[in-house]
Write a protein that holds these residues in place. Structure first.
Motif, PDB file in Angstrom:
ATOM      1  N   TRP A 156      12.309   7.034   0.813  1.00 49.79           N
ATOM      2  CA  TRP A 156      11.174   7.451   1.626  1.00 49.79           C
ATOM      3  C   TRP A 156       9.902   7.204   0.814  1.00 49.79           C
ATOM      4  CZ3 TRP A 156      15.813   9.763   1.218  1.00 49.79           C
ATOM      5  CH2 TRP A 156      16.506  10.099   2.394  1.00 49.79           C
ATOM      6  N   GLY A 157       8.765   7.083   1.496  1.00 48.72           N
ATOM      7  CA  GLY A 157       7.555   6.723   0.769  1.00 48.72           C
ATOM      8  C   GLY A 157       6.314   7.466   1.201  1.00 48.72           C
ATOM      9  N   SER A 158       5.218   7.125   0.525  1.00 50.36           N
ATOM     10  CA  SER A 158       3.881   7.610   0.852  1.00 50.36           C
ATOM     11  C   SER A 158       2.930   6.423   0.833  1.00 50.36           C
ATOM     12  CB  SER A 158       3.405   8.654  -0.153  1.00 50.36           C
ATOM     13  OG  SER A 158       4.151   9.837  -0.059  1.00 50.36           O
ATOM     14  N   GLU A 159       1.995   6.439   1.766  1.00 50.28           N
ATOM     15  CA  GLU A 159       0.961   5.398   1.792  1.00 50.28           C
ATOM     16  C   GLU A 159      -0.251   5.877   0.999  1.00 50.28           C
ATOM     17  OE1 GLU A 159      -1.838   2.915   4.964  1.00 50.28           O
ATOM     18  OE2 GLU A 159      -0.427   4.433   5.676  1.00 50.28           O
ATOM     19  N   PHE A 160      -0.842   4.973   0.209  1.00 50.14           N
ATOM     20  CA  PHE A 160      -2.052   5.296  -0.532  1.00 50.14           C
ATOM     21  C   PHE A 160      -3.227   4.605   0.144  1.00 50.14           C
ATOM     22  CE2 PHE A 160      -5.021   4.465  -4.112  1.00 50.14           C
ATOM     23  CZ  PHE A 160      -5.341   5.787  -4.370  1.00 50.14           C
ATOM     24  N   ASP A 161      -4.196   5.387   0.650  1.00 50.32           N
ATOM     25  CA  ASP A 161      -5.305   4.817   1.418  1.00 50.32           C
ATOM     26  C   ASP A 161      -6.551   4.560   0.576  1.00 50.32           C
ATOM     27  OD1 ASP A 161      -6.360   7.307   0.965  1.00 50.32           O
ATOM     28  OD2 ASP A 161      -6.615   7.834   3.085  1.00 50.32           O
ATOM     29  N   GLY A 162      -6.393   4.638  -0.744  1.00 51.39           N
ATOM     30  CA  GLY A 162      -7.527   4.443  -1.634  1.00 51.39           C
ATOM     31  C   GLY A 162      -8.083   5.736  -2.170  1.00 51.39           C
ATOM     32  N   ASN A 211       0.803  -1.222   0.000  1.00 56.18           N
ATOM     33  CA  ASN A 211       0.000   0.000   0.000  1.00 56.18           C
ATOM     34  C   ASN A 211       0.838   1.274   0.000  1.00 56.18           C
ATOM     35  OD1 ASN A 211      -2.452  -1.419   0.077  1.00 56.18           O
ATOM     36  ND2 ASN A 211      -2.261  -1.696   2.289  1.00 56.18           N
ATOM     37  N   SER A 212       2.164   1.129  -0.060  1.00 60.14           N
ATOM     38  CA  SER A 212       3.050   2.290   0.007  1.00 60.14           C
ATOM     39  C   SER A 212       3.975   2.314  -1.202  1.00 60.14           C
ATOM     40  CB  SER A 212       3.867   2.273   1.302  1.00 60.14           C
ATOM     41  OG  SER A 212       3.014   2.325   2.424  1.00 60.14           O
ATOM     42  N   PHE A 213       4.384   3.521  -1.574  1.00 59.92           N
ATOM     43  CA  PHE A 213       5.162   3.698  -2.789  1.00 59.92           C
ATOM     44  C   PHE A 213       6.302   4.691  -2.545  1.00 59.92           C
ATOM     45  CE2 PHE A 213       0.903   2.464  -3.842  1.00 59.92           C
ATOM     46  CZ  PHE A 213       1.092   1.444  -4.770  1.00 59.92           C
ATOM     47  N   ILE A 214       7.403   4.479  -3.229  1.00 66.73           N
ATOM     48  CA  ILE A 214       8.587   5.323  -3.073  1.00 66.73           C
ATOM     49  C   ILE A 214       8.316   6.711  -3.667  1.00 66.73           C
ATOM     50  CG2 ILE A 214      10.993   5.602  -3.827  1.00 66.73           C
ATOM     51  CD1 ILE A 214      11.188   2.495  -3.713  1.00 66.73           C
ATOM     52  N   ARG A 215       8.800   7.742  -2.955  1.00 67.32           N
ATOM     53  CA  ARG A 215       8.646   9.119  -3.427  1.00 67.32           C
ATOM     54  C   ARG A 215       9.959   9.904  -3.418  1.00 67.32           C
ATOM     55  NH1 ARG A 215       8.774  12.455   1.074  1.00 67.32           N
ATOM     56  NH2 ARG A 215       8.349  11.395   3.063  1.00 67.32           N
ATOM     57  N   LYS A 216      11.002   9.333  -2.799  1.00 70.78           N
ATOM     58  CA  LYS A 216      12.249  10.081  -2.605  1.00 70.78           C
ATOM     59  C   LYS A 216      13.397   9.084  -2.488  1.00 70.78           C
ATOM     60  CE  LYS A 216      14.007  13.534   0.746  1.00 70.78           C
ATOM     61  NZ  LYS A 216      13.628  14.276   1.977  1.00 70.78           N
ATOM     62  N   VAL A 217      14.573   9.435  -3.020  1.00 70.38           N
ATOM     63  CA  VAL A 217      15.710   8.509  -2.989  1.00 70.38           C
ATOM     64  C   VAL A 217      17.021   9.262  -2.771  1.00 70.38           C
ATOM     65  CG1 VAL A 217      16.093   8.581  -5.501  1.00 70.38           C
ATOM     66  CG2 VAL A 217      16.800   6.563  -4.195  1.00 70.38           C
ATOM     67  N   SER A 218      17.931   8.589  -2.073  1.00 70.83           N
ATOM     68  CA  SER A 218      19.298   9.083  -1.888  1.00 70.83           C
ATOM     69  C   SER A 218      20.241   7.893  -2.018  1.00 70.83           C
ATOM     70  CB  SER A 218      19.461   9.727  -0.509  1.00 70.83           C
ATOM     71  OG  SER A 218      20.821  10.008  -0.229  1.00 70.83           O
ATOM     72  N   VAL A 219      21.432   8.127  -2.565  1.00 70.38           N
ATOM     73  CA  VAL A 219      22.419   7.051  -2.676  1.00 70.38           C
ATOM     74  C   VAL A 219      23.652   7.375  -1.851  1.00 70.38           C
ATOM     75  CG1 VAL A 219      21.609   6.440  -4.987  1.00 70.38           C
ATOM     76  CG2 VAL A 219      23.590   7.976  -4.732  1.00 70.38           C
ATOM     77  N   CYS A 220      24.324   6.316  -1.436  1.00 73.40           N
ATOM     78  CA  CYS A 220      25.606   6.436  -0.741  1.00 73.40           C
ATOM     79  C   CYS A 220      26.680   5.888  -1.673  1.00 73.40           C
ATOM     80  CB  CYS A 220      25.567   5.644   0.565  1.00 73.40           C
ATOM     81  SG  CYS A 220      27.033   5.879   1.602  1.00 73.40           S
ATOM     82  N   THR A 221      27.784   6.597  -1.792  1.00 73.70           N
ATOM     83  CA  THR A 221      28.815   6.201  -2.750  1.00 73.70           C
ATOM     84  C   THR A 221      30.159   5.944  -2.067  1.00 73.70           C
ATOM     85  OG1 THR A 221      29.326   8.539  -3.175  1.00 73.70           O
ATOM     86  CG2 THR A 221      27.732   7.480  -4.632  1.00 73.70           C
TER      87      THR A 221
END
Length: 219
Positions: free
Chosen positions: A146-152, A124-134
């Motif tokens: 990081w993500g967001s939940e979709f409640d319908g 029920n949750s989807f990615i909205r933000k990303v960071s990488v470590c190098t």
């Protein structure tokens, strides 16, 4: 007299339609909880831009990005997988592999131990933000999302992150890139750095050096 009656009837129909159209529009908004607006938004890149770009993930408009997997062999970050879930059909998902390794079949057949890491959230949750470590060479050795939940009906962003960091990450987290408000990620932009090496099997010359997101809006 006939002309006057026709005009009155036309005016009556216009009045009825003015009242009906808002109701129809309101019904449409309730009958489709999620509406994917036309057009896409592509974030910047966390990490470096490299010299090659690959976009990973299914193009189906109802798919949202739930997980990213990274696999390494012999310290080579060249294999990435996306797992997308369908907002319309709860049980449907799609896995897409992006094998950017030189001599792909030999990379997979190589009996050396591999390291598989996954970041992401439940169905029920989807990615909205990303960071990488190098590492010191700029290769991706960690991913944080990081993500967001979709409640319908709407998206609810949450602050907790999902991440992994390999030993040679050493805390070199690059600035995060994010979808806009009201958006989720649908696909991943993979930035690769390709170079020449005398051993293309065990020192893969194509390395992942940056990640970005392709986002879409839902209501």
């Amino acid at each position: 007299l006939l002309i006057i009656k026709i005009k009155k009837r036309n005016n009556l129909m216009k009045s009825i339609l003015k009242g009906v159209l808002p109701i129809v529009s309101l019904w449409s908004s309730f009958s489709h909880a999620q509406v994917f607006l036309p057009g896409k938004f592509e974030t910047g890149i966390s990490g470096s831009s490299g010299n090659t770009t690959v976009k990973v993930g299914d193009l189906r408009k109802s798919y949202g990005l739930s997980f990213i997997e990274s696999m390494e062999k012999n310290d080579n970050p060249c294999f990435l997988t996306t797992i997308q879930n369908d907002l319309d059909e709860v049980l449907r998902s799609k896995r897409t592999d992006s094998n950017n390794c030189v001599l792909k079949n030999r990379f997979l057949a190589d009996p050396s131990p591999y390291s598989l890491k996954r970041v992401g959230f439940d169905r029920n949750s989807f990615i909205r933000k990303v960071s990488v470590c190098t590492n010191t060479q700029g290769e991706v050795k960690g991913i944080r999302v990081w993500g967001s939940e979709f409640d319908g009906n709407r998206l609810i962003p949450f602050s907790r992150a999902s991440q992994f960091a390999r030993p040679n990450c050493l805390g070199r987290w690059q600035p995060a890139v994010s979808c806009r408000s009201g958006q989720i990620a649908s696909r991943v932009v993979v930035k690769l750095k390709t170079s020449i090496t005398s051993d293309p099997v065990f020192k893969t010359p194509t390395k992942i050096v940056g990640l970005g997101l392709i986002c879409k809006t839902i209501h």
